[in-house]
Motif scaffolding. Sequence first.
Motif, mmCIF file in Angstrom:
data_model
loop_
_atom_site.group_PDB
_atom_site.id
_atom_site.type_symbol
_atom_site.label_atom_id
_atom_site.label_comp_id
_atom_site.label_asym_id
_atom_site.label_seq_id
_atom_site.Cartn_x
_atom_site.Cartn_y
_atom_site.Cartn_z
ATOM 1 N N LEU A 119 112.605 64.634 40.005
ATOM 2 C CA LEU A 119 113.964 65.110 39.755
ATOM 3 C C LEU A 119 114.227 66.436 40.456
ATOM 4 N N ASP A 120 113.195 67.263 40.589
ATOM 5 C CA ASP A 120 113.339 68.495 41.360
ATOM 6 C C ASP A 120 113.633 68.182 42.826
ATOM 7 N N PHE A 121 112.992 67.154 43.352
ATOM 8 C CA PHE A 121 113.241 66.713 44.720
ATOM 9 C C PHE A 121 114.705 66.301 44.876
ATOM 10 N N HIS A 122 115.213 65.574 43.894
ATOM 11 C CA HIS A 122 116.616 65.152 43.889
ATOM 12 C C HIS A 122 117.528 66.383 43.924
ATOM 13 N N ALA A 123 117.261 67.337 43.037
ATOM 14 C CA ALA A 123 118.087 68.549 42.975
ATOM 15 C C ALA A 123 117.980 69.347 44.265
ATOM 16 N N ASP A 124 116.771 69.463 44.803
ATOM 17 C CA ASP A 124 116.573 70.223 46.040
ATOM 18 C C ASP A 124 117.317 69.584 47.212
ATOM 19 N N TYR A 125 117.311 68.246 47.246
ATOM 20 C CA TYR A 125 118.012 67.569 48.331
ATOM 21 C C TYR A 125 119.501 67.893 48.300
ATOM 22 N N TYR A 126 120.094 67.813 47.132
ATOM 23 C CA TYR A 126 121.537 68.056 47.057
ATOM 24 C C TYR A 126 121.880 69.529 47.256
ATOM 25 N N ALA A 127 121.002 70.425 46.890
ATOM 26 C CA ALA A 127 121.211 71.838 47.206
ATOM 27 C C ALA A 127 121.169 72.054 48.720
ATOM 28 N N GLY A 216 127.853 55.180 46.003
ATOM 29 C CA GLY A 216 126.611 55.928 45.875
ATOM 30 C C GLY A 216 126.834 57.391 45.545
ATOM 31 N N GLU A 217 125.769 58.030 45.094
ATOM 32 C CA GLU A 217 125.837 59.418 44.656
ATOM 33 C C GLU A 217 126.149 60.363 45.808
ATOM 34 N N GLN A 218 125.634 60.096 47.003
ATOM 35 C CA GLN A 218 125.840 61.054 48.089
ATOM 36 C C GLN A 218 127.312 61.137 48.486
ATOM 37 N N THR A 219 127.972 60.008 48.668
ATOM 38 C CA THR A 219 129.385 60.076 49.035
ATOM 39 C C THR A 219 130.206 60.691 47.892
ATOM 40 N N ARG A 220 129.875 60.339 46.650
ATOM 41 C CA ARG A 220 130.592 60.929 45.515
ATOM 42 C C ARG A 220 130.435 62.438 45.505
ATOM 43 N N PHE A 221 129.208 62.913 45.690
ATOM 44 C CA PHE A 221 128.918 64.345 45.705
ATOM 45 C C PHE A 221 129.726 65.053 46.790
ATOM 46 N N ILE A 222 129.754 64.484 47.981
ATOM 47 C CA ILE A 222 130.458 65.120 49.093
ATOM 48 C C ILE A 222 131.956 65.188 48.819
ATOM 49 N N HIS A 223 132.525 64.114 48.310
ATOM 50 C CA HIS A 223 133.964 64.120 48.056
ATOM 51 C C HIS A 223 134.336 65.034 46.888
ATOM 52 N N GLU A 224 133.414 65.252 45.970
ATOM 53 C CA GLU A 224 133.673 66.195 44.876
ATOM 54 C C GLU A 224 133.544 67.630 45.349
ATOM 55 N N ARG A 225 132.483 67.939 46.087
ATOM 56 C CA ARG A 225 132.225 69.321 46.504
ATOM 57 C C ARG A 225 133.114 69.766 47.658
ATOM 58 N N PHE A 226 133.502 68.822 48.501
ATOM 59 C CA PHE A 226 134.279 69.161 49.696
ATOM 60 C C PHE A 226 135.551 68.307 49.730
ATOM 61 N N ALA A 227 136.334 68.436 48.672
ATOM 62 C CA ALA A 227 137.478 67.548 48.472
ATOM 63 C C ALA A 227 138.515 67.663 49.583
ATOM 64 N N GLN A 228 138.661 68.831 50.162
ATOM 65 C CA GLN A 228 139.666 69.026 51.200
ATOM 66 C C GLN A 228 139.172 68.668 52.594
ATOM 67 N N ASN A 229 137.915 68.940 52.864
ATOM 68 C CA ASN A 229 137.436 68.864 54.255
ATOM 69 C C ASN A 229 136.321 67.867 54.501
ATOM 70 N N GLY A 230 135.794 67.215 53.469
ATOM 71 C CA GLY A 230 134.648 66.334 53.654
ATOM 72 C C GLY A 230 135.013 64.868 53.527
ATOM 73 N N CYS A 231 134.707 64.116 54.569
ATOM 74 C CA CYS A 231 134.886 62.663 54.556
ATOM 75 C C CYS A 231 133.513 62.023 54.685
ATOM 76 N N ALA A 232 133.106 61.274 53.676
ATOM 77 C CA ALA A 232 131.805 60.602 53.696
ATOM 78 C C ALA A 232 132.031 59.096 53.627
ATOM 79 N N ILE A 233 131.498 58.383 54.595
ATOM 80 C CA ILE A 233 131.667 56.937 54.689
ATOM 81 C C ILE A 233 130.298 56.283 54.595
#
Length: 276
Positions: A119-127, A216-233
């Motif tokens: 789980l630390d690996f998961h958190a570190d990746y998203y950080a 998936g979690e990665q696209t969700r994370f990107i669209h939440e954190r970078f709602a104005q400027n991030g497009c994840a496909i």
Amino acid sequence: MAARQSDGEYSDNNENKGFWSIDFGNSPVIGTAIHDGHRIRPDIADLMALSPDERLREEDPFTGEMIAGMTNRIIVHHSRFEIDLNRAADQAIYLKPEQSWGLEVWKQEPPAASIRQSLDFHADYYAMLETVLSTVERRHGAFVVLDVHSYNHRRQGAAAPPTAQAEAPDINIGTFSMDRSRWSDVVSAVGHHFASATIGGRRLDVRENVAFQGKGEQTRFIHERFAQNGCAIAVEFKKFFMDEWTGKPAVRVVSDIRDTMAALQPVLEECLRARR
């Protein structure tokens, strides 16, 4: 790093001990291959009930090679069976068969300390991802992440009929978590580019949100954190580029996909410039 050997088989090269690799340059387009990895940490390897071949069948081999021609890329080297970075943390370790296509992943559940490490690996990746994307945003404003995956279409066996084409496009573009109207030009550019390319000597069936919706979690994370400027496909390649039961690729097809991905980068860069 997991890599293709000269005979086309997938292997685990223990010389690279990193959890992931990052290549970073001057582009607002980023390719990721977060399920490319095959490695398992030694502290949990003996607890795993699945053989390497069984794991490989549900991993996304060669997706790292597919993005090798892009300027910015992130490739994860550890298996999704250790920790699935494309799921929320509370679902990222496959402790029950229903989380992993009915597969019994563990002989016995990993100890709490090993779960904590995963789980630390998961958190570190998203950080790390947030830091990298914040830098891209600061340099370029808007950016596009191509979240590259693959999926099986012969689940009933090597000799059984594949999933019907109507339900399994060659390339599935997932857009569920994005503001679709905001990024419609980018999505259209991606779809047109893939549909116009010749891969393995043919044009491919490219559709949106058919086999997968990009939840998936990665696209969700990107669209939440970078709602104005991030497009994840989420870009899901059906495993027409390999034998999903032996793990052997069609080398030419993988090469064609890599070239097509590399050629998509300037298309998206121009698309982003036009939005300024």
